[in-house]
Design a protein around this motif. Sequence first.
Motif, PDB file in Angstrom:
ATOM      1  N   VAL A   1       0.833  -1.211   0.000  1.00  0.00           N
ATOM      2  CA  VAL A   1       0.000   0.000   0.000  1.00  0.00           C
ATOM      3  C   VAL A   1       0.868   1.260   0.000  1.00  0.00           C
ATOM      4  N   LYS A   2       1.980   1.225   0.725  1.00  0.00           N
ATOM      5  CA  LYS A   2       2.870   2.386   0.797  1.00  0.00           C
ATOM      6  C   LYS A   2       3.518   2.699  -0.546  1.00  0.00           C
ATOM      7  N   THR A   3       3.661   1.660  -1.417  1.00  0.00           N
ATOM      8  CA  THR A   3       4.341   1.860  -2.699  1.00  0.00           C
ATOM      9  C   THR A   3       3.395   2.328  -3.811  1.00  0.00           C
ATOM     10  N   LEU A   4       2.097   2.285  -3.562  1.00  0.00           N
ATOM     11  CA  LEU A   4       1.131   2.651  -4.605  1.00  0.00           C
ATOM     12  C   LEU A   4       1.147   4.149  -4.850  1.00  0.00           C
ATOM     13  N   PRO A   5       0.814   4.582  -6.079  1.00  0.00           N
ATOM     14  CA  PRO A   5       0.813   6.014  -6.389  1.00  0.00           C
ATOM     15  C   PRO A   5      -0.126   6.792  -5.463  1.00  0.00           C
ATOM     16  N   LYS A   6       0.255   8.023  -5.187  1.00  0.00           N
ATOM     17  CA  LYS A   6      -0.546   8.875  -4.307  1.00  0.00           C
ATOM     18  C   LYS A   6      -1.896   9.182  -4.943  1.00  0.00           C
ATOM     19  N   LEU A   7      -2.936   9.135  -4.125  1.00  0.00           N
ATOM     20  CA  LEU A   7      -4.283   9.419  -4.603  1.00  0.00           C
ATOM     21  C   LEU A   7      -4.596  10.906  -4.518  1.00  0.00           C
TER      22      LEU A   7
ATOM     23  N   PHE B   1     -13.738 -17.046 -11.507  1.00  0.00           N
ATOM     24  CA  PHE B   1     -12.570 -16.157 -11.524  1.00  0.00           C
ATOM     25  C   PHE B   1     -12.538 -15.369 -10.213  1.00  0.00           C
ATOM     26  N   HIS B   2     -11.409 -15.466  -9.489  1.00  0.00           N
ATOM     27  CA  HIS B   2     -11.247 -14.758  -8.213  1.00  0.00           C
ATOM     28  C   HIS B   2     -10.300 -13.574  -8.418  1.00  0.00           C
ATOM     29  N   ALA B   3     -10.774 -12.396  -8.105  1.00  0.00           N
ATOM     30  CA  ALA B   3      -9.952 -11.198  -8.252  1.00  0.00           C
ATOM     31  C   ALA B   3      -9.865 -10.473  -6.913  1.00  0.00           C
ATOM     32  N   SER B   4      -8.660 -10.418  -6.355  1.00  0.00           N
ATOM     33  CA  SER B   4      -8.424  -9.642  -5.131  1.00  0.00           C
ATOM     34  C   SER B   4      -7.965  -8.241  -5.539  1.00  0.00           C
ATOM     35  N   ILE B   5      -8.656  -7.236  -5.005  1.00  0.00           N
ATOM     36  CA  ILE B   5      -8.482  -5.864  -5.478  1.00  0.00           C
ATOM     37  C   ILE B   5      -8.265  -4.931  -4.300  1.00  0.00           C
ATOM     38  N   PHE B   6      -7.395  -3.954  -4.480  1.00  0.00           N
ATOM     39  CA  PHE B   6      -7.252  -2.865  -3.521  1.00  0.00           C
ATOM     40  C   PHE B   6      -8.298  -1.802  -3.846  1.00  0.00           C
ATOM     41  N   ILE B   7      -9.180  -1.528  -2.901  1.00  0.00           N
ATOM     42  CA  ILE B   7     -10.120  -0.407  -3.046  1.00  0.00           C
ATOM     43  C   ILE B   7      -9.519   0.762  -2.281  1.00  0.00           C
ATOM     44  N   ARG B   8      -9.143   1.804  -3.010  1.00  0.00           N
ATOM     45  CA  ARG B   8      -8.360   2.901  -2.432  1.00  0.00           C
ATOM     46  C   ARG B   8      -9.207   4.171  -2.332  1.00  0.00           C
ATOM     47  N   ASN B   9      -9.283   4.713  -1.131  1.00  0.00           N
ATOM     48  CA  ASN B   9     -10.126   5.871  -0.854  1.00  0.00           C
ATOM     49  C   ASN B   9      -9.260   7.077  -0.488  1.00  0.00           C
ATOM     50  N   GLY B  10      -9.210   8.057  -1.372  1.00  0.00           N
ATOM     51  CA  GLY B  10      -8.442   9.268  -1.094  1.00  0.00           C
ATOM     52  C   GLY B  10      -9.236  10.327  -0.355  1.00  0.00           C
ATOM     53  N   HIS B  11     -10.546  10.111  -0.194  1.00  0.00           N
ATOM     54  CA  HIS B  11     -11.414  11.073   0.479  1.00  0.00           C
ATOM     55  C   HIS B  11     -11.074  11.192   1.963  1.00  0.00           C
ATOM     56  N   GLU B  12     -11.543  12.278   2.560  1.00  0.00           N
ATOM     57  CA  GLU B  12     -11.409  12.464   4.006  1.00  0.00           C
ATOM     58  C   GLU B  12     -12.656  11.987   4.735  1.00  0.00           C
ATOM     59  N   LYS B  13     -13.527  11.309   4.008  1.00  0.00           N
ATOM     60  CA  LYS B  13     -14.697  10.682   4.598  1.00  0.00           C
ATOM     61  C   LYS B  13     -14.749   9.234   4.131  1.00  0.00           C
TER      62      LYS B  13
END
Length: 301
Positions: free
Chosen positions: A198-204, A224-236
Amino acid sequence: MGLFDLFKKGDKVGKDSAVDSSSVVKTSGDTSKKGANRDVITKLSFHPEWDVPQEQKYVFNFLANDLAPLKPNQLSLSAINIEPSLANGSWNVKAFFRSSLSEAIELGEIELLILDKDDNRIASHYFDFKELGVIPAESARPWIFTFPASSITADEVPEEGWKISFNLLSLRGHQLDLDDTWKKQLPKDQQEKLAEIVKTLPKLGKTEVNFTGLQAKLNDDGSFHASIFIRNGHEKAINLEQLPLEIMDARNVLVAKGSFKLDPVLTVQPNTTKPWTFIFPKELVTAEGADLSRWTARVPQ
């Protein structure tokens, strides 16, 4: 109007907003409990490039004498006044930036907030604290933080009781938000590996929600199994109840497509990334000849 003209004899020190320095900066100073409750009187410090007239020094000293003591290893913003600009609608926010650290510090980009007397956010903006220069140990540096009109949500300058403060959420940095089910199933070392990824992913962006592929697997039963990062840049936090999802392979060919009803609702906390696995049944998969050396997950428009 010059810089020093904004600081007037009639100004008064308002509310103070102090945080533990460890939430803002890493230091080599002594953070032991010894003497942790002593009062630190911060000394007035001017930017080395400032040529402060003698009369203005009197004004700054008068204001600095009104500052409440800090506890060791704190950083503080002490509100003075807001001077609105009639020319462009910006707010010139006068404040002391204070440090009770036992060593000098220099900071980088930090988001600051203006909160009204009820702690409602009425302005927010990022500032490069390098412009303030090196802040000596146990010192108070007067500064003007200019909030552009676009960063202000209030119709007018707030009443008494407002404060300027650090946005601790942005200071904390983007973090892994691991669901309890994942915490129970994953060994500690794998949880730590996810946190490192997570620390290496591009800044949101501040309002960006992003879906990043983590792991994909085509099972023998055709699902088909897909593991995904759901990334939230919001402050909420965001709540996902229904999520349409497409998986594209390395050739940008559709591999799987479906819509997922999330019950219970999947919540992703502010400024965090949550991994989640989506299982596409066989009838929603067209994976024959798929190149999964690289793949992407996307929410169709």
